[in-house]
Scaffold this motif. Structure first.
Motif, PDB file in Angstrom:
ATOM      1  N   ALA A 155      46.049  39.980  35.419  1.00 21.53           N
ATOM      2  CA  ALA A 155      45.317  40.636  34.332  1.00 21.53           C
ATOM      3  C   ALA A 155      45.221  42.150  34.539  1.00 21.53           C
ATOM      4  O   ALA A 155      44.849  42.883  33.638  1.00 21.53           O
ATOM      5  CB  ALA A 155      43.921  40.040  34.227  1.00 21.53           C
ATOM      6  N   GLY A 156      45.544  42.613  35.746  1.00 18.97           N
ATOM      7  CA  GLY A 156      45.496  44.053  36.020  1.00 18.97           C
ATOM      8  C   GLY A 156      44.080  44.593  36.159  1.00 18.97           C
ATOM      9  O   GLY A 156      43.856  45.795  36.077  1.00 18.97           O
ATOM     10  N   THR A 157      43.111  43.699  36.372  1.00 21.09           N
ATOM     11  CA  THR A 157      41.729  44.162  36.472  1.00 21.09           C
ATOM     12  C   THR A 157      41.370  44.615  37.887  1.00 21.09           C
ATOM     13  O   THR A 157      40.296  45.157  38.105  1.00 21.09           O
ATOM     14  CB  THR A 157      40.735  43.058  36.056  1.00 21.09           C
ATOM     15  OG1 THR A 157      41.070  41.868  36.771  1.00 21.09           O
ATOM     16  CG2 THR A 157      40.817  42.792  34.571  1.00 21.09           C
ATOM     17  N   VAL A 158      42.251  44.358  38.833  1.00 23.70           N
ATOM     18  CA  VAL A 158      41.944  44.740  40.216  1.00 23.70           C
ATOM     19  C   VAL A 158      43.131  45.493  40.806  1.00 23.70           C
ATOM     20  O   VAL A 158      44.251  45.418  40.298  1.00 23.70           O
ATOM     21  CB  VAL A 158      41.678  43.489  41.089  1.00 23.70           C
ATOM     22  CG1 VAL A 158      40.406  42.792  40.644  1.00 23.70           C
ATOM     23  CG2 VAL A 158      42.858  42.544  41.080  1.00 23.70           C
ATOM     24  N   ILE A 159      42.833  46.226  41.895  1.00 26.49           N
ATOM     25  CA  ILE A 159      43.901  46.885  42.649  1.00 26.49           C
ATOM     26  C   ILE A 159      44.468  45.871  43.633  1.00 26.49           C
ATOM     27  O   ILE A 159      43.714  45.204  44.335  1.00 26.49           O
ATOM     28  CB  ILE A 159      43.331  48.091  43.422  1.00 26.49           C
ATOM     29  CG1 ILE A 159      42.977  49.230  42.459  1.00 26.49           C
ATOM     30  CG2 ILE A 159      44.312  48.577  44.467  1.00 26.49           C
ATOM     31  CD1 ILE A 159      42.390  50.465  43.140  1.00 26.49           C
TER      32      ILE A 159
END
Lengths: 498, 498
Positions: free
Chosen positions: B337-341
């Motif tokens: 989802a690209g919500t975290v590094i």
């Protein structure tokens, strides 16, 4: 913080680590924090004034520990083990206290010398050829950060050697061979170096091992189109399924291609070589004859705290010729005379931590006997798990268990011969649902993988505190989740059919 | 070792580290062991049976400590400082105790989140542009092992970007720009990647800083012969002499060459940016406008225990596009989802230690104020040393002191105007003799260097326990050795003349 404040804070840290290990079994394995949780607890700017250390230490317990995934938890079966030990912690503490980056002998003689000796110990523990020992004066071993670094270094050394022997070869024509099952370290080495990676196919019927014939055909094809394969990263114990590439067959093929560097990555499985009964399965004798370089991570299945990747080469000058940089401020009498190892030319960076200390502490405290006992225990625990799967009418092994790793999936046995089996696509969807359920739990952790299109789940044993009772618990839990997944699935399928 | 045995051994380790620091000042700085000393004390094979931990801990004191170079000794002025702190040791101990390689968010959320936050803290401490902060969502910072790794990663990202923007460019044509004074990390990046490195000339009259005109001429020359410079590794504070490349001039030149990636390596000097009064000298505002990537090592002059190299980039996607490898077993919901590094795509390896913990502990315990106090103290101690050299009739500065580093040589002032000065060759020989005498002592440690053919000696201040008294002691000792060197020299010269 002065010395006496450190004594107090140090004692407290030791006590709190003791508390952590006493309570570990009763904690969830995973954290239930949401992305961004920590920014709610920590100011966005550094403090202007120094803070009391007690507050800082307490904040570690309050804000950090709840956000950890507990890799040492006895019900941690995900990724790969990082079986750390108290001996390793104490060694890390001593190493941190002297803080001397032993990039050459002079910068801290004990660091270089202990690394040379303990790498020879590890070499013997695993039954590797004396050719790889530092005491051979020709081959040798050095500690690297991770297997990715070890593989990258092997590729760099192989490329430098190939370019020297084939002047004028174009970088664009060079090819790194891996298999489709090789750890991402192969692809990453290609990305870092800007070189082509060709992942050779492996088959389920070969237990996902690279066969000699596949290598031969690829080689022939590449030769015909002017490509230059210069290294094969072979694996003993792949991450996905524990596959062991067929090194004896590979040996037959590379007889005709002596310019192919063979790097054997046994990052996870290498520790099993400590036990004579697993050496044949892991092709130890072929490794000893064939490999230009060999890597295993003692920080995975080897009781040493992360990070400690051991890399051995048959000829140290292939490393030093590829990596030697000696500016004036690093020149020393002993280095110039060649009487000492300057490890900075054996790895990517200049500085290096004093990591051999933890290898030394662990190998002495456990002894070879204790190390093997741990390895055998974890393999036997995995066998217990594999037996459960084999007997289950809901779950099945996707490939035979490999050492301390099993790969399985939800695959109900047909209730009657006339009821058709599920298609691969349906089975995959079923297993995604199954894994979704398992990963939503916080009392156990497993990871998923895909083997030639088949969605499956990995069960990796190795946390130092895992016992038979935890395996039994895991089996029961997985059986229950399998039942619930099927119920939900049948319900959905019935709904769909309406 | 069980939990209670660990408590006992842990307390003892803390006590022994306290003893070590109490006794540090009275120890020699360097070890007097000879190459191979440790093999005489340690068996060549690992023990079969486990050993008692007390014996192991005692052997550390008996065999390892005497073979250490004491980088924390107040009279350690060699290489560069590795000013470690008790706070850092405790953080390293906690990190070792959980042993969770935080390669993605899920594998241990706290590790990723604390790194993202503390890198933003460090960014602010140094006055770097908010563009480099993780909270910007575009730029960001990650902890690397060393400045060599940071530079290598910058070069890889720059190469990938250049190749994307210039399809078909040949690897053989790519050129990395450094100066003749750049740390060996530039040459090493070239060796690892198989790329050409061009070291641009610098002059003593420019204090060994790269000038814009030199860059312009090199660029023009390379352009004419079809070469493709794609990155400049500029330095703020070179290892040899603390030179600071002329970034404002460089900025003027690269306006016409926007494809040149500027990596600023401030491995050692970066910590000085915490003090506003040194920002102009270090060209902070140009760094903030110009640099694609910036690195400093908190494990050098930043009170954090080795290793902690901080690398910031203005655009994180240049890292992840160059380094992203996501096999199925590493896919996670949050990652997709690209919500975290997922920090594994920001560095070379997959696994990474929990290092942000020591940055957090140190920055909180010292506060920005305490950090700056330490930096100012070391710079003022170096000024004290430089003043002594300036007043000496035997020693002279080779270039003006830079922050906490002085470079000097033995260069007696002519006794009478008619007595000729020594030739460069004679002076170099004299200084080799001088350095030979100094390096034979074990109560002080300095390292040598060569600046455009001039042999000289470096004096790097920064050990956390160095005080004015140690500087005074060093001055007296160097003056005495200078006298003795000259006596021996005049004696030899007279002998030669006979």
């Amino acid at each position: 913080m002065d010395v006496e404040q450190f004594r107090k804070a140090g004692y407290q840290a030791i006590d709190r680590i003791c508390d952590y290990y006493y309570s570990l079994q009763n904690r969830p394995v995973t954290s239930n924090v949401e992305p961004g949780y920590l920014r709610q607890h920590i100011p966005s700017t550094p403090p202007e004034k120094g803070e009391d250390f007690q507050v800082i230490a307490d904040d570690y317990q309050k804000f950090i520990v709840p956000g950890l995934t507990h890799w040492q938890h006895p019900s941690f079966f995900a990724y790969y083990p990082t079986a750390c030990t108290f001996e390793g912690m104490i060694a890390d503490l001593y190493a941190s206290s002297t803080c001397n980056p032993g990039f050459n002998w002079t910068s801290s003689p004990a660091c270089t010398e202990l690394e040379a000796i303990t790498m020879d110990w590890a070499c013997q523990l695993l039954g590797l050829s004396p050719d790889f020992m530092n005491s051979s004066g020709v081959g040798g071993g050095a500690i690297q950060n991770t297997a990715s670094d070890s593989a990258l270094i092997a590729v760099v050394a192989a490329r430098a050697l190939y370019q020297r022997d084939h002047p004028g070869v174009k970088m664009e024509d060079l090819v790194i061979y891996t298999t489709t099952q090789t750890h991402s370290l192969g692809l990453k080495a290609g990305l870092v170096l800007g070189l082509t990676v060709r992942a050779l196919d492996v088959k389920a019927e070969d237990r996902f091992a690279l066969r000699g014939e596949t290598l031969r055909l690829a080689w022939q094809e590449d030769e015909e189109r002017g490509k230059k394969p210069f290294i094969l990263i072979a694996t003993v114990g792949t991450t996905s399924s524990g596959a062991i590439d067929n090194l004896p067959e590979i040996q037959q093929i590379v007889r005709n291609h002596p310019s192919l560097w063979i790097h054997v990555d046994a990052a996870w499985a290498g520790s099993a070589l400590s036990c004579p009964e697993y050496r044949e399965r892991c092709h130890l004798s072929t490794i000893n004859e064939l490999a230009h370089s060999f890597c295993t991570n003692f920080h995975k299945w080897g009781l040493v705290n992360f990070d400690l990747s051991t890399l051995w080469v048959r000829d140290r000058k292939h490393l030093t010729e590829a990596l030697d940089v000696t500016p004036p401020f690093l020149r020393t009498t002993h280095g110039d005379a060649g009487t000492v190892i300057d490890y900075r030319n054996w790895h990517l960076a200049l500085g290096r931590r004093f990591r051999s200390l933890k290898l030394w502490f662990v190998l002495r405290s456990f002894g070879a006997e204790g190390f093997r006992r741990y390895i055998r225990k974890t393999i036997s625990l995995n066998q217990q798990f594999a037996d459960f799967i084999a007997e289950s009418d809901l779950l099945s092994l996707v490939t035979p268990p490999s050492l301390a790793l099993s790969v399985f999936r939800l695959e109900p046995k047909p209730k009657s011969p006339d009821k058709p089996l599920l298609s691969l696509e349906s089975l995959n969807n079923l297993n995604k649902l199954f894994y979704g359920r398992i990963s939503a739990r916080n009392d156990i952790l497993l990871t998923q993988t895909v083997l030639n299109g088949v969605h499956c789940i990995r069960f990796a044993v190795g946390a130092a505190r895992t016992e038979a009772s935890h395996i039994k618990q895991a089996c029961e839990l997985l059986h229950k989740e399998a039942e619930l997944t099927l119920e939900a699935w049948e319900h959905t399928t019935l709904e769909d059919a309406k």
